[in-house]
Scaffold this active site. Structure first.
Site, PDB file in Angstrom:
ATOM      1  N   HIS A 134       0.947  -1.239  -0.036  1.00  0.00           N
ATOM      2  CA  HIS A 134       0.027  -0.018  -0.102  1.00  0.00           C
ATOM      3  C   HIS A 134       0.786   1.059   0.038  1.00  0.00           C
ATOM      4  O   HIS A 134       0.191   2.306   0.414  1.00  0.00           O
ATOM      5  CB  HIS A 134      -0.793   0.096   1.228  1.00  0.00           C
ATOM      6  CG  HIS A 134      -1.851  -1.244   1.188  1.00  0.00           C
ATOM      7  ND1 HIS A 134      -2.530  -1.723   2.544  1.00  0.00           N
ATOM      8  CD2 HIS A 134      -2.376  -1.779   0.084  1.00  0.00           C
ATOM      9  CE1 HIS A 134      -3.197  -2.664   2.137  1.00  0.00           C
ATOM     10  NE2 HIS A 134      -3.241  -2.861   1.021  1.00  0.00           N
ATOM     11  N   CYS A 163       3.424  19.734  -7.542  1.00  0.00           N
ATOM     12  CA  CYS A 163       4.463  19.289  -8.132  1.00  0.00           C
ATOM     13  C   CYS A 163       4.935  20.420  -9.220  1.00  0.00           C
ATOM     14  O   CYS A 163       4.406  21.378  -9.614  1.00  0.00           O
ATOM     15  CB  CYS A 163       3.838  18.069  -8.862  1.00  0.00           C
ATOM     16  SG  CYS A 163       4.668  17.166 -10.122  1.00  0.00           S
ATOM     17  N   ASN A 228      -1.943 -12.510  16.618  1.00  0.00           N
ATOM     18  CA  ASN A 228      -2.931 -11.526  16.784  1.00  0.00           C
ATOM     19  C   ASN A 228      -3.487 -11.651  17.987  1.00  0.00           C
ATOM     20  O   ASN A 228      -3.891 -12.755  18.480  1.00  0.00           O
ATOM     21  CB  ASN A 228      -4.027 -11.552  15.481  1.00  0.00           C
ATOM     22  CG  ASN A 228      -4.616 -10.455  15.166  1.00  0.00           C
ATOM     23  OD1 ASN A 228      -5.022  -9.773  16.712  1.00  0.00           O
ATOM     24  ND2 ASN A 228      -4.789  -9.766  14.320  1.00  0.00           N
TER      25      ASN A 228
HETATM   26  C1  BV8 Z   1      -8.337  -2.516  -5.083  1.00  0.00           C
HETATM   27  C2  BV8 Z   1      -3.118   2.906   2.483  1.00  0.00           C
HETATM   28  C3  BV8 Z   1      -8.913  -3.033  -7.017  1.00  0.00           C
HETATM   29  C4  BV8 Z   1      -3.936   4.234   2.703  1.00  0.00           C
HETATM   30  C5  BV8 Z   1      -4.752   1.114   2.767  1.00  0.00           C
HETATM   31  C6  BV8 Z   1     -15.365  -0.645  -3.626  1.00  0.00           C
HETATM   32  C7  BV8 Z   1     -14.925   0.062  -4.415  1.00  0.00           C
HETATM   33  C8  BV8 Z   1     -13.386  -0.306  -4.698  1.00  0.00           C
HETATM   34  C9  BV8 Z   1     -12.973  -1.240  -3.909  1.00  0.00           C
HETATM   35  C10 BV8 Z   1     -13.429  -1.944  -3.187  1.00  0.00           C
HETATM   36  C11 BV8 Z   1     -14.948  -1.761  -2.848  1.00  0.00           C
HETATM   37  N1  BV8 Z   1     -15.140  -2.469  -1.705  1.00  0.00           N
HETATM   38  C12 BV8 Z   1     -14.183  -3.552  -1.295  1.00  0.00           C
HETATM   39  C13 BV8 Z   1     -13.197  -2.847  -2.057  1.00  0.00           C
HETATM   40  C14 BV8 Z   1     -11.849  -3.419  -1.873  1.00  0.00           C
HETATM   41  C15 BV8 Z   1     -11.213  -2.453  -0.988  1.00  0.00           C
HETATM   42  C16 BV8 Z   1     -11.447  -3.293   0.425  1.00  0.00           C
HETATM   43  O1  BV8 Z   1     -10.664  -4.028   0.672  1.00  0.00           O
HETATM   44  N2  BV8 Z   1     -12.052  -2.607   1.414  1.00  0.00           N
HETATM   45  C17 BV8 Z   1     -12.513  -3.145   2.608  1.00  0.00           C
HETATM   46  C18 BV8 Z   1     -12.407  -1.943   3.700  1.00  0.00           C
HETATM   47  C19 BV8 Z   1     -13.516  -3.945   2.573  1.00  0.00           C
HETATM   48  N3  BV8 Z   1      -9.678  -2.776  -1.460  1.00  0.00           N
HETATM   49  C20 BV8 Z   1      -9.132  -1.680  -2.438  1.00  0.00           C
HETATM   50  O2  BV8 Z   1      -9.892  -0.627  -2.582  1.00  0.00           O
HETATM   51  C21 BV8 Z   1      -7.833  -1.939  -2.625  1.00  0.00           C
HETATM   52  N4  BV8 Z   1      -7.777  -1.933  -4.018  1.00  0.00           N
HETATM   53  O3  BV8 Z   1      -9.560  -3.366  -4.698  1.00  0.00           O
HETATM   54  O4  BV8 Z   1      -8.299  -2.575  -6.222  1.00  0.00           O
HETATM   55  C22 BV8 Z   1     -10.091  -2.159  -7.521  1.00  0.00           C
HETATM   56  C23 BV8 Z   1      -9.609  -0.847  -8.109  1.00  0.00           C
HETATM   57  C24 BV8 Z   1     -10.609   0.062  -8.425  1.00  0.00           C
HETATM   58  C25 BV8 Z   1     -11.934  -0.338  -8.333  1.00  0.00           C
HETATM   59  C26 BV8 Z   1     -12.288  -1.613  -7.679  1.00  0.00           C
HETATM   60  C27 BV8 Z   1     -11.223  -2.500  -7.370  1.00  0.00           C
HETATM   61  C28 BV8 Z   1      -6.873  -0.951  -2.079  1.00  0.00           C
HETATM   62  C29 BV8 Z   1      -6.859  -1.231  -0.583  1.00  0.00           C
HETATM   63  C30 BV8 Z   1      -5.766  -0.423   0.095  1.00  0.00           C
HETATM   64  C31 BV8 Z   1      -6.074   0.740   0.922  1.00  0.00           C
HETATM   65  N5  BV8 Z   1      -5.049   1.390   1.415  1.00  0.00           N
HETATM   66  N6  BV8 Z   1      -3.666   1.774   3.294  1.00  0.00           N
HETATM   67  C32 BV8 Z   1      -3.722   4.657   4.152  1.00  0.00           C
HETATM   68  O5  BV8 Z   1      -3.096   3.941   4.882  1.00  0.00           O
HETATM   69  O6  BV8 Z   1      -3.919   5.855   4.398  1.00  0.00           O
HETATM   70  S1  BV8 Z   1      -5.470  -0.138   3.622  1.00  0.00           S
HETATM   71  C33 BV8 Z   1      -5.111   0.370   5.473  1.00  0.00           C
HETATM   72  O7  BV8 Z   1      -5.863  -0.917   5.859  1.00  0.00           O
HETATM   73  C34 BV8 Z   1      -3.865   0.184   6.041  1.00  0.00           C
HETATM   74  O8  BV8 Z   1      -2.952  -0.370   4.980  1.00  0.00           O
HETATM   75  C35 BV8 Z   1      -3.845  -0.997   6.670  1.00  0.00           C
HETATM   76  O9  BV8 Z   1      -2.714  -1.698   6.973  1.00  0.00           O
HETATM   77  C36 BV8 Z   1      -4.978  -1.805   6.102  1.00  0.00           C
HETATM   78  C37 BV8 Z   1      -5.433  -3.130   6.462  1.00  0.00           C
HETATM   79  O10 BV8 Z   1      -5.841  -2.986   7.966  1.00  0.00           O
HETATM   80  P1  BV8 Z   1      -5.069  -3.791   8.878  1.00  0.00           P
HETATM   81  O11 BV8 Z   1      -3.360  -3.760   8.635  1.00  0.00           O
HETATM   82  O12 BV8 Z   1      -5.461  -5.187   8.969  1.00  0.00           O
HETATM   83  O13 BV8 Z   1      -5.167  -2.921  10.207  1.00  0.00           O
HETATM   84  P2  BV8 Z   1      -6.488  -3.013  11.276  1.00  0.00           P
HETATM   85  O14 BV8 Z   1      -6.511  -2.043  12.048  1.00  0.00           O
HETATM   86  O15 BV8 Z   1      -7.885  -3.344  10.318  1.00  0.00           O
HETATM   87  O16 BV8 Z   1      -6.274  -4.493  11.904  1.00  0.00           O
HETATM   88  C38 BV8 Z   1      -5.176  -4.253  13.011  1.00  0.00           C
HETATM   89  C39 BV8 Z   1      -5.096  -5.892  13.633  1.00  0.00           C
HETATM   90  O17 BV8 Z   1      -3.992  -5.770  14.476  1.00  0.00           O
HETATM   91  C40 BV8 Z   1      -6.425  -6.142  14.227  1.00  0.00           C
HETATM   92  O18 BV8 Z   1      -6.687  -7.647  14.142  1.00  0.00           O
HETATM   93  C41 BV8 Z   1      -5.806  -6.301  15.567  1.00  0.00           C
HETATM   94  O19 BV8 Z   1      -6.275  -7.085  16.351  1.00  0.00           O
HETATM   95  C42 BV8 Z   1      -4.243  -6.361  15.585  1.00  0.00           C
HETATM   96  N7  BV8 Z   1      -3.485  -6.036  16.707  1.00  0.00           N
HETATM   97  C43 BV8 Z   1      -3.758  -4.958  17.468  1.00  0.00           C
HETATM   98  N8  BV8 Z   1      -2.774  -4.955  18.361  1.00  0.00           N
HETATM   99  C44 BV8 Z   1      -1.626  -5.918  18.031  1.00  0.00           C
HETATM  100  C45 BV8 Z   1      -2.234  -6.648  16.862  1.00  0.00           C
HETATM  101  N9  BV8 Z   1      -1.675  -7.274  16.379  1.00  0.00           N
HETATM  102  C46 BV8 Z   1      -0.526  -7.901  16.994  1.00  0.00           C
HETATM  103  N10 BV8 Z   1       0.087  -7.306  17.975  1.00  0.00           N
HETATM  104  C47 BV8 Z   1      -0.567  -6.338  18.397  1.00  0.00           C
HETATM  105  N11 BV8 Z   1      -0.166  -5.830  19.605  1.00  0.00           N
END
Ligand code: BV8
Length: 260
Positions: A134, A163, A228
């Protein structure tokens, strides 16, 4: 390594037989991958993606701010959100989990970290074989043509600088609705298909296509180990699930690996 009480509980909660199995798999593997998410940076003090909205940002939905539409709708607001997150990076450093992965990379012949994180902490910790699915909030590019920003962008700006082509700059991250960098995604899929062990660390498994990588690995008969504190959709397909903080469990895995 002196552990505090919570850490001792977390590490002592690990089933020693399961740890032995995991070390056996890692010792027998020459291709190991990691899929990391925001949870691995939690113990560095960076809130995870879904809890990141604290204080003045509480009223915004990250899935709205982290989009091209969100940026076009209010460039100064989105710029300030990323500036707030980048300022946070000034006061945080990699934790023992990042460091354990950087050390494991030196001990296992083919070791690749695939991260969803945009904080750059794996690089700071010394990981070399890294796929940033990402992007990174430490890098910038122009909104219109993707021209990489060449000069250092100061902190504290209240709106996006321009830019040389006149387009506003944006963080070099993949926003929701944007495709992942093709070459990086291809390498990540190849890694998942060919590794013998995959550690899935600190991800809720909700964001696609990153969350599909453990399933791709399982289809290729890879051993999947999840770390996790909370079960996720990936827990159902993991061979072994260690419930606890990665900042404690990864150093324990490294310690046991080095003992054998
Ligand atoms: C894509 C950068 C093809 C930005 C991020 C409608 C239209 C378009 C796309 C979609 C749509 N509906 C769904 C999608 C797909 C969408 C998606 O997945 N949506 C989700 C929310 C349903 N994905 C996309 O859009 C991707 N592109 O599909 O392209 C496409 C293209 C065009 C049209 C259609 C399709 C792009 C996804 C990338 C998004 N960008 N980041 C920014 O950061 O500002 S993602 C963002 O979430 C971060 O990078 C983060 O890393 C990521 C994922 O979350 P996690 O890392 O899992 O973090 P989270 O907080 O959720 O969980 C933390 C975990 O840690 C928990 O489980 C917790 O228990 C655990 N934890 C807590 N403490 C600890 C721990 N673990 C270990 N130790 C600890 N101490």
């Amino acid at each position: 390594m002196k552990l505090n009480k919570d850490a001792q509980e977390a590490v002592s909660a690990i089933n020693p037989d399961e740890m032995d199995v995991v070390i056996g798999w890692l010792k027998g593997a020459h291709k190991v991958s990691v899929l990391s998410g925001a949870g691995i940076s939690k113990e560095s003090g960076i809130p995870t993606f879904r809890e990141a909205q604290t204080g003045l940002w509480a009223q915004y939905d990250p899935e709205k701010l982290a989009t091209a539409a969100g940026f076009l709708n209010d460039p100064p607001l989105v710029w300030r959100w990323y500036d707030w997150r980048r300022q946070m990076l000034d006061s945080v450093k990699p934790n023992a989990g990042h460091q354990a992965l950087a050390e494991l990379e030196q001990l296992i012949s083919e070791f690749v970290v695939i991260t969803q994180n945009v904080d750059g902490l794996h690089t700071v910790a010394g990981t070399q074989n890294l796929l940033e699915l990402h992007g990174s909030i430490r890098r910038f590019k122009c909104f219109r043509h993707g021209h990489p920003a060449t000069e250092e962008i100061p902190l504290g700006l209240t709106e996006p600088p321009r830019c040389y082509c006149g387009s506003p700059l944006r963080p070099d991250v993949v926003w929701f609705g944007e495709s992942l960098p093709e070459d990086i995604w291809k390498q990540a899929v190849l890694t998942a298909e060919n590794c013998q062990v995959m550690l899935v660390v600190g991800t809720s498994g909700l964001v696609q296509p990153a969350a599909s990588l453990p399933i791709t690995a399982k289809r290729a008969r890879t051993r999947v180990i999840e770390i996790n504190p909370t079960p996720t959709p990936i827990s159902d397909i993991a061979d072994i699930y260690f419930s606890g903080p990665s900042g404690e469990i990864l150093p324990k895995i490294l310690e046991e690996f080095k003992k054998k």
